[in-house]
Design a protein around this motif. Structure first.
Motif, mmCIF file in Angstrom:
data_model
loop_
_atom_site.group_PDB
_atom_site.id
_atom_site.type_symbol
_atom_site.label_atom_id
_atom_site.label_comp_id
_atom_site.label_asym_id
_atom_site.label_seq_id
_atom_site.Cartn_x
_atom_site.Cartn_y
_atom_site.Cartn_z
ATOM 1 N N LYS A 23 0.883 -1.024 -0.078
ATOM 2 C CA LYS A 23 -0.027 -0.006 -0.078
ATOM 3 C C LYS A 23 1.007 1.283 0.019
ATOM 4 O O LYS A 23 0.456 2.094 -0.610
ATOM 5 C CB LYS A 23 -0.854 0.110 1.182
ATOM 6 C CG LYS A 23 -2.105 -0.872 0.983
ATOM 7 C CD LYS A 23 -2.834 -1.177 2.515
ATOM 8 C CE LYS A 23 -4.095 -2.108 2.349
ATOM 9 N NZ LYS A 23 -4.656 -1.922 3.627
ATOM 10 N N GLU A 24 2.126 1.244 0.756
ATOM 11 C CA GLU A 24 2.798 2.195 0.532
ATOM 12 C C GLU A 24 3.169 2.787 -0.670
ATOM 13 O O GLU A 24 3.316 3.863 -1.063
ATOM 14 C CB GLU A 24 4.206 1.961 1.473
ATOM 15 C CG GLU A 24 4.943 3.277 1.373
ATOM 16 C CD GLU A 24 6.409 3.096 2.298
ATOM 17 O OE1 GLU A 24 7.090 3.986 2.491
ATOM 18 O OE2 GLU A 24 6.712 1.816 2.315
ATOM 19 N N TYR A 25 3.668 1.732 -1.614
ATOM 20 C CA TYR A 25 4.023 2.213 -3.196
ATOM 21 C C TYR A 25 2.651 2.360 -3.806
ATOM 22 O O TYR A 25 2.919 3.105 -4.818
ATOM 23 C CB TYR A 25 4.883 1.096 -3.309
ATOM 24 C CG TYR A 25 6.409 1.198 -2.952
ATOM 25 C CD1 TYR A 25 7.008 2.169 -3.841
ATOM 26 C CD2 TYR A 25 6.708 0.606 -1.819
ATOM 27 C CE1 TYR A 25 8.257 2.185 -3.324
ATOM 28 C CE2 TYR A 25 7.930 0.748 -1.647
ATOM 29 C CZ TYR A 25 8.715 1.408 -2.201
ATOM 30 O OH TYR A 25 10.169 1.742 -1.949
ATOM 31 N N LEU A 26 1.524 1.769 -3.331
ATOM 32 C CA LEU A 26 0.306 2.291 -4.256
ATOM 33 C C LEU A 26 0.031 3.733 -3.954
ATOM 34 O O LEU A 26 -0.260 4.535 -4.744
ATOM 35 C CB LEU A 26 -0.864 1.631 -3.578
ATOM 36 C CG LEU A 26 -2.241 1.966 -4.035
ATOM 37 C CD1 LEU A 26 -2.319 1.612 -5.393
ATOM 38 C CD2 LEU A 26 -3.317 1.155 -3.369
ATOM 39 N N PHE A 27 0.509 4.340 -2.607
ATOM 40 C CA PHE A 27 0.490 5.863 -2.330
ATOM 41 C C PHE A 27 1.336 6.633 -2.997
ATOM 42 O O PHE A 27 1.515 7.816 -3.305
ATOM 43 C CB PHE A 27 0.200 5.983 -0.931
ATOM 44 C CG PHE A 27 -1.218 5.395 -0.304
ATOM 45 C CD1 PHE A 27 -2.150 4.910 -0.870
ATOM 46 C CD2 PHE A 27 -0.911 4.561 1.003
ATOM 47 C CE1 PHE A 27 -3.131 4.368 -0.357
ATOM 48 C CE2 PHE A 27 -1.779 3.996 1.597
ATOM 49 C CZ PHE A 27 -3.158 3.780 1.033
ATOM 50 N N ALA A 84 14.651 16.517 -10.407
ATOM 51 C CA ALA A 84 13.401 15.619 -10.395
ATOM 52 C C ALA A 84 14.060 14.114 -10.996
ATOM 53 O O ALA A 84 13.645 13.219 -10.304
ATOM 54 C CB ALA A 84 12.202 16.179 -11.399
ATOM 55 N N TRP A 85 14.702 14.072 -11.970
ATOM 56 C CA TRP A 85 15.135 12.893 -12.664
ATOM 57 C C TRP A 85 15.969 12.252 -11.612
ATOM 58 O O TRP A 85 16.096 10.969 -11.436
ATOM 59 C CB TRP A 85 15.647 13.235 -14.009
ATOM 60 C CG TRP A 85 15.237 11.901 -14.743
ATOM 61 C CD1 TRP A 85 16.155 10.693 -15.311
ATOM 62 C CD2 TRP A 85 14.028 11.702 -15.438
ATOM 63 N NE1 TRP A 85 15.463 9.979 -16.106
ATOM 64 C CE2 TRP A 85 14.095 10.308 -16.037
ATOM 65 C CE3 TRP A 85 12.742 12.183 -15.214
ATOM 66 C CZ2 TRP A 85 13.005 9.837 -16.678
ATOM 67 C CZ3 TRP A 85 11.576 11.845 -15.820
ATOM 68 C CH2 TRP A 85 11.817 10.517 -16.375
ATOM 69 N N LYS A 103 13.132 4.644 -7.879
ATOM 70 C CA LYS A 103 12.949 3.535 -8.755
ATOM 71 C C LYS A 103 13.806 2.676 -8.145
ATOM 72 O O LYS A 103 13.460 1.373 -8.038
ATOM 73 C CB LYS A 103 13.253 3.708 -10.188
ATOM 74 C CG LYS A 103 12.111 4.210 -11.014
ATOM 75 C CD LYS A 103 12.324 4.291 -12.574
ATOM 76 C CE LYS A 103 11.237 5.074 -13.212
ATOM 77 N NZ LYS A 103 11.507 5.001 -14.751
ATOM 78 N N GLU A 104 15.001 2.767 -7.667
ATOM 79 C CA GLU A 104 16.136 1.959 -6.778
ATOM 80 C C GLU A 104 15.517 1.609 -5.782
ATOM 81 O O GLU A 104 15.321 0.298 -5.485
ATOM 82 C CB GLU A 104 17.343 2.633 -6.895
ATOM 83 C CG GLU A 104 18.598 1.576 -6.252
ATOM 84 C CD GLU A 104 19.841 2.225 -6.101
ATOM 85 O OE1 GLU A 104 20.745 1.789 -5.719
ATOM 86 O OE2 GLU A 104 19.956 3.414 -6.733
ATOM 87 N N GLN A 116 8.780 -9.685 -11.409
ATOM 88 C CA GLN A 116 8.793 -9.386 -12.755
ATOM 89 C C GLN A 116 7.859 -8.351 -13.113
ATOM 90 O O GLN A 116 7.990 -7.613 -13.939
ATOM 91 C CB GLN A 116 8.648 -10.597 -13.901
ATOM 92 C CG GLN A 116 10.205 -11.276 -13.881
ATOM 93 C CD GLN A 116 9.917 -12.748 -14.708
ATOM 94 O OE1 GLN A 116 9.039 -12.645 -15.206
ATOM 95 N NE2 GLN A 116 10.905 -13.593 -14.638
ATOM 96 N N THR A 117 6.566 -8.485 -12.470
ATOM 97 C CA THR A 117 5.571 -7.486 -12.696
ATOM 98 C C THR A 117 5.956 -6.059 -12.476
ATOM 99 O O THR A 117 5.590 -5.201 -13.130
ATOM 100 C CB THR A 117 4.147 -7.934 -12.011
ATOM 101 O OG1 THR A 117 3.963 -9.364 -12.103
ATOM 102 C CG2 THR A 117 2.964 -6.863 -12.411
ATOM 103 N N PHE A 118 6.672 -5.987 -11.540
ATOM 104 C CA PHE A 118 7.205 -4.607 -10.877
ATOM 105 C C PHE A 118 8.522 -4.114 -11.510
ATOM 106 O O PHE A 118 8.911 -3.291 -11.335
ATOM 107 C CB PHE A 118 7.418 -4.796 -9.337
ATOM 108 C CG PHE A 118 5.943 -5.083 -8.877
ATOM 109 C CD1 PHE A 118 5.034 -3.958 -8.432
ATOM 110 C CD2 PHE A 118 5.859 -6.246 -8.077
ATOM 111 C CE1 PHE A 118 4.022 -4.040 -7.580
ATOM 112 C CE2 PHE A 118 4.495 -6.499 -7.453
ATOM 113 C CZ PHE A 118 3.756 -5.380 -7.430
#
Length: 426
Positions: free
Chosen positions: A255-259, A353-354, A361-362, A424-426
């Motif tokens: 959920k943390e990464y959902l938010f 930002a990048w 992402k890491e 692999q989905t992520f």
């Protein structure tokens, strides 16, 4: 999951130690019940052997104060993916778990989430150096006035801007965020449905336990075995509450990464705003240059009220034209400076930002991998316990493997393959 990579975390230990329910009056003078959370900070220096650690500095904060802090960070650092707060009300829960935001289990999970939020901010290379964040941890008085200016700027970010030349990198980032949101949402929904079914299966075995216990009373030769089987059935049925509570911990990490996906989209919206302002400044500059050219040559390329007026009432005098040209030239110089500043602002935003996006992402890959592997290990451990607890049924062929006190190799292989597919989905 949070590494001590910043100077702040190397100096301070930050904990949200406990939660407390309180009753008071709100802004409209009505009585309400709310929860406050105790923040503890202490120096992170190593305690000498035989010594006692220093007493922590403590203060109480409401959830709404955490929201104000995050709003401040969103406005002050538009190029940063600001860590999300835990959910205000429970979502994606199995139906036996309370969704009440004052429920003790939910409050405890939110306490853990708030502590993780503070640690995320404290471990961020930019946010950890913010003075207001440090005051939030150390200043007892309520400093909500610090964040009041944030609302107006956030409202401007909620508007939709039609950017003519969107940056392909941020367009791809927006699609990435939407896809991640969809995948995690689906995974959480499936997990909630599976938890409901699993809860039902386990509780059915509680009924089996009573049946086997009553059966043992009328069987002479099999009485002891049936009674033992009933006991194991009861133990098996009772274990589901702890299992699903442990699963909820991994669900909270998802959920943390959902938010987090909302925070990523917020950075994209802020870039669109800066890009929109740059395009509007460039368009205004081009319009002024066209006006200067028309005034200098005396030709009008497009229909305008001033052009029609000059035809009806005659041309301007030379002095009027020179005055207008001087004004336009000054305005063009100012417009060129504005475009230059906006362009530099846009380039700097993209650069900073990048950098933060790559860091995010890491971090996301590492955290989700750890969470999903931990979840898979928990499932394997749960299945092993089930096989062992059902050892009393070794007289039945379908439970033969339980006598070995381990899971079949085929089961472990399937679990590893499933875990790999999810990662692999992520």
């Amino acid at each position: 999951m949070v590494e001590k990579g910043t100077a702040l975390l190397r100096k301070l230990e930050i904990n949200v130690a406990e939660a407390e329910k309180r009753t008071g009056k709100n802004t409209v003078n009505m009585q309400e019940t709310y929860t406050v959370y105790l923040i503890e900070i202490r120096p992170a220096e190593t305690v000498p052997e035989g010594g006692t650690p220093a007493a922590p500095d403590t203060l109480w904060r409401r959830y709404s104060e955490f929201e104000l802090l995050r709003t401040y960070l969103l406005v002050t650092y538009p190029y940063v993916i600001v860590p999300p707060l835990p959910e205000k009300r429970a979502e994606f829960v199995w139906h036996k778990l309370s969704a009440d935001n004052l429920d003790p289990d939910f409050v405890e999970r939110r306490r853990v989430g708030l502590e993780n939020f503070l640690l995320r901010v404290a471990s961020h290379p930019v946010l950890s150096n913010d003075k207001i964040f440090f005051l939030f941890l150390t200043e007892v008085s309520n400093r909500t006035h610090i964040y009041t200016y944030a609302d107006s700027r956030l409202k401007s970010l909620s508007a939709m801007f039609r950017v003519k030349n969107p940056d392909k990198r941020f367009t791809a980032l927006k699609h990435y965020s939407d896809e991640l949101n969809t995948v995690i949402s689906q995974l959480l929904r499936v997990r909630a449905r599976v938890a409901d079914r699993l809860y039902g299966v386990y509780k059915v075995h509680g009924n089996y336990g009573r049946v086997f216990s009553e059966w043992s009373a009328i069987e002479k030769e099999m009485g002891d075995g049936l009674q033992s089987a009933g006991h194991h059935m009861d133990t098996y049925a009772a274990s589901i509450d702890d299992i699903l509570e442990e699963e909820e911990h991994y669900a909270d990490e998802l959920k943390e990464y959902l938010f987090y996906t909302d925070a990523v989209r917020s950075v994209c919206r802020k870039h669109e705003l800066i890009q929109y302002e740059l395009e509007m400044a460039a368009q205004d500059l081009a319009h002024k240059k066209q006006q200067k050219e028309e005034l200098a040559t005396g030709t009008v390329r497009i229909f305008s009220l001033k052009g029609m007026t000059s035809k009806l009432f005659g041309q301007e005098s030379q002095e009027q034209r020179e005055s207008r040209l001087a004004t336009l030239e000054q305005s063009i110089r100012e417009g060129e400076e504005t475009v230059k500043e906006k362009n530099a602002e846009c380039q700097e935003f993209v650069r900073t930002a990048w950098e933060d996006i790559e860091r995010f992402k890491e971090q996301k890959d590492k955290d989700l991998r750890e969470a999903l592997i931990g979840y898979a290990i928990m499932q394997i451990s749960m299945c092993k316990k089930v096989w062992i607890s059902m050892g009393c049924f070794s007289f039945c062929p379908q439970f033969w493997y339980s006598s070995t006190n381990s899971c079949p190799d085929d089961f472990l292989d399937v679990t590893q393959i499933l875990t790999g597919n999810i990662l692999q989905t992520f």
